[in-house]
Enzyme design. Structure first.
Site, mmCIF file in Angstrom:
data_model
loop_
_atom_site.group_PDB
_atom_site.id
_atom_site.type_symbol
_atom_site.label_atom_id
_atom_site.label_comp_id
_atom_site.label_asym_id
_atom_site.label_seq_id
_atom_site.Cartn_x
_atom_site.Cartn_y
_atom_site.Cartn_z
ATOM 1 N N HIS A 1 39.825 37.575 44.335
ATOM 2 C CA HIS A 1 39.523 36.207 43.899
ATOM 3 C C HIS A 1 38.188 36.128 43.150
ATOM 4 O O HIS A 1 37.882 35.099 42.534
ATOM 5 C CB HIS A 1 39.475 35.285 45.123
ATOM 6 C CG HIS A 1 39.915 33.886 44.825
ATOM 7 N ND1 HIS A 1 39.934 33.362 43.549
ATOM 8 C CD2 HIS A 1 40.362 32.895 45.633
ATOM 9 C CE1 HIS A 1 40.360 32.120 43.593
ATOM 10 N NE2 HIS A 1 40.628 31.793 44.847
ATOM 11 N N ASP B 1 41.548 33.890 39.296
ATOM 12 C CA ASP B 1 41.632 32.553 39.870
ATOM 13 C C ASP B 1 43.019 32.331 40.458
ATOM 14 O O ASP B 1 43.986 33.008 40.094
ATOM 15 C CB ASP B 1 41.354 31.496 38.807
ATOM 16 C CG ASP B 1 39.921 31.546 38.312
ATOM 17 O OD1 ASP B 1 39.052 31.988 39.099
ATOM 18 O OD2 ASP B 1 39.669 31.166 37.147
#
Length: 516
Positions: free
Chosen positions: A487, A491
């Protein structure tokens, strides 16, 4: 002036290694390019050669210690000791050569003695363990007939007779560790059995020999560890049901037989024990403590490091496999006839992944410090299960390959992985990984990233489920897909979109042809 020995570059994404063992100690003579220390990474084991000739003057990293690329391992100094020892080695080699020549010329009239040595077992493999010995001294052997079995940390292989004749000498025993090139046996070429009496085995009757021969013909002999355990508990091969290849009895089979309480021949069966509370001492007696290999320790550490470093998250979706399965059913025979390879699912998934990676390059990128490196190519790692554990060979430039080329390459890499013949180059440079847990029956999982990659796709079991299609409930072959991603660079929107693109391509394969 001393010459430094440092950790060499071990390939892309490999930044550290564990000292496996030192082949030399301080004060030993070393020849240039002679292996002096073994390094273990989570992918392969490599030997570090001496950069120069001389004497080992320093060992800076001990066995079991973790070192980074470029770290100091030791130093080689100049000195007369090196030359003296080297001369001594040369004299030993010359003496051994003369002894072999004498042995060859001293054979009986049947022919010369031909040596059987430990063959090369692949890159990074320097030694093996002698498994079952199929022949005994005095036995006739045919050319290319198996004489004995060697076991390495990667695979087991049979050593064949180079010539036809009579086995005159066996230089090793079952369970013995031998190095590449070591003498295993000698065969008198062209001799007939019976010319020289075979050496009898101590304490073994002819009936026992015949029984063992029958057992050897029907199944593979027990593994050395199993044979040792069977001997300790008075068990015969017929007492244990083998689950290995060709019915071979493995150590686990023997342990299971012992657990079931099967008594050895001639021993009374143990009477049932009265019910009582479990004892810690009794439990410990039935446990087996095995030290983790350094390779397994490195894998465990790197997987944990991936969890600790990356902001790892997993998102899921499901795909209707009807279109792919119908396409495969329709063309699989024609595909195999033309391309000489079976049409599986991995080709479709690999092409679908490459299609999605082009649209979402962040999933194909990696973080290097404060930089993001975008890869304008798709080197897809394919997780393969082997006896030693999970390895990830890489299909390079998969985005430029056809489905047939991908299936051929995956088949080749999978066979090399199972045979323990994968090279380091074939496991380096992956930009994205596919793991197919469905072949083992997994319905859903959260795969761990293969650092420094930013994404890994988990495939799962195809399960028929009721689905609403066009307002009607129909039974469809469905598969859950899982994308684990970093992450820090990917995204949530990109991750979800990536899975949607893979789903769209698999449910409508014509998109691959039209590049949609």
């Amino acid at each position: 002036m001393a010459t430094e020995i440092r950790v060499p570059t071990l390939g892309e994404s490999v930044t550290e290694a564990t000292i496996g063992r030192w082949f030399k100690k301080v004060g030993d003579a070393i020849a240039a390019d002679e292996p002096i220390v073994e390094l273990e990474t989570d992918k392969v084991t490599v030997e570090v050669p001496a950069p120069a000739a001389g004497t080992l003057s320093e060992i800076a990293a001990k066995e079991g210690e973790t070192v980074e690329v470029g770290a100091l391992l030791g130093a080689i100094g100049e000195g007369k000791a090196a030359a003296g020892k080297a001369d001594g080695k040369n004299e030993d080699k010359e003496e051994k050569r003369e002894m072999r020549e004498k042995a060859e010329t001293s054979g009986s009239a049947g022919g010369k003695l031909v040596e059987v040595t430990v063959p090369s077992a692949g890159e990074s493999v320097t030694e093996a363990q002698v498994g079952e010995i199929y022949k005994k001294v005095g036995d006739a052997v045919k050319a290319d007939e198996p004489i004995l079995e060697l076991e390495t940390d990667k695979a087991a292989q049979e050593v064949m007779a180079p010539v036809a004749g009579v086995l005159r000498e066996i230089a090793v025993k079952s369970g013995e560790e031998v190095k590449i090139g070591a003498l295993l046996a000698r065969i008198e070429e062209g001799a007939a059995a019976g010319g020289t009496p075979a050496e009898p085995s101590a304490g073994r009757s002819d009936t026992g020999k015949a029984e063992e021969a029958r057992e050897a013909d029907s199944t593979r002999p027990p593994s050395p560890a199993a044979a040792k355990l069977m001997k300790e508990h008075g068990l015969k091969t017929s007492d244990v049901e083998g689950t290995g290849k060709q019915g071979q009895v493995l150590k686990g089979d023997v342990l299971e037989t012992i657990e079931r309480g099967r008594a050895a021949p001639g021993e009374p069966a143990e009477a049932p024990k009265a019910a009582r509370s479990p004892s810690a001492g009794e439990d410990e007696a039935r446990e087996e403590r095995v030290k983790m290999t350094r390779l397994r320790q490195t894998i465990a550490r790197r997987l944990k490091d991936a969890q600790n470093t990356a902001a790892m998250l997993t998102t899921f979706n499901e795909v209707d496999m009807t279109a792919v399965m119908e396409l495969r059913k329709k063309y699989k025979d024609l595909f195999e006839k033309k391309h000489e390879v079976k049409l599986g699912f991995m080709g479709f998934f690999t092409k679908a992944v490459c299609h999605a990676l082009k649209e979402l390059p962040a999933v194909n990128a990696e973080i290097d410090g404060t930089d993001i490196i975008y890869k304008n190519y798709c080197h897809i790692g394919v997780a393969v299960g082997t006896d030693r554990g999970l390895v990830v060979p890489v299909v390079r430039d998969a985005d430029r390959m056809t489905i047939a080329e991908i299936e051929k390459e995956i088949g080749r890499l999978g066979k090399a992985a199972r045979d323990g013949k994968l090279s380091m180059a074939e496991m380096q440079g992956g930009t994205f990984t596919i793991s197919n847990g469905g072949v083992y029956g997994s319905l859903m999982s959260t795969p761990i990233l293969n650092a420094p990659q930013s994404g890994i796709l988990g495939m799962h079991k195809i399960q028929e489920r009721p689905m609403v299609v066009g307002g009607e409930i129909k039974i469809r072959p469905m598969m859950y897909l899982a994308l684990s991603y970093d992450h820090r660079i990917v995204d949530g929107k990109e991750a979800v979109t990536f899975l949607v693109r893979v789903k769209e391509v698999l449910e409508d394969p014509e998109r691959l042809v039209l590049d949609l």
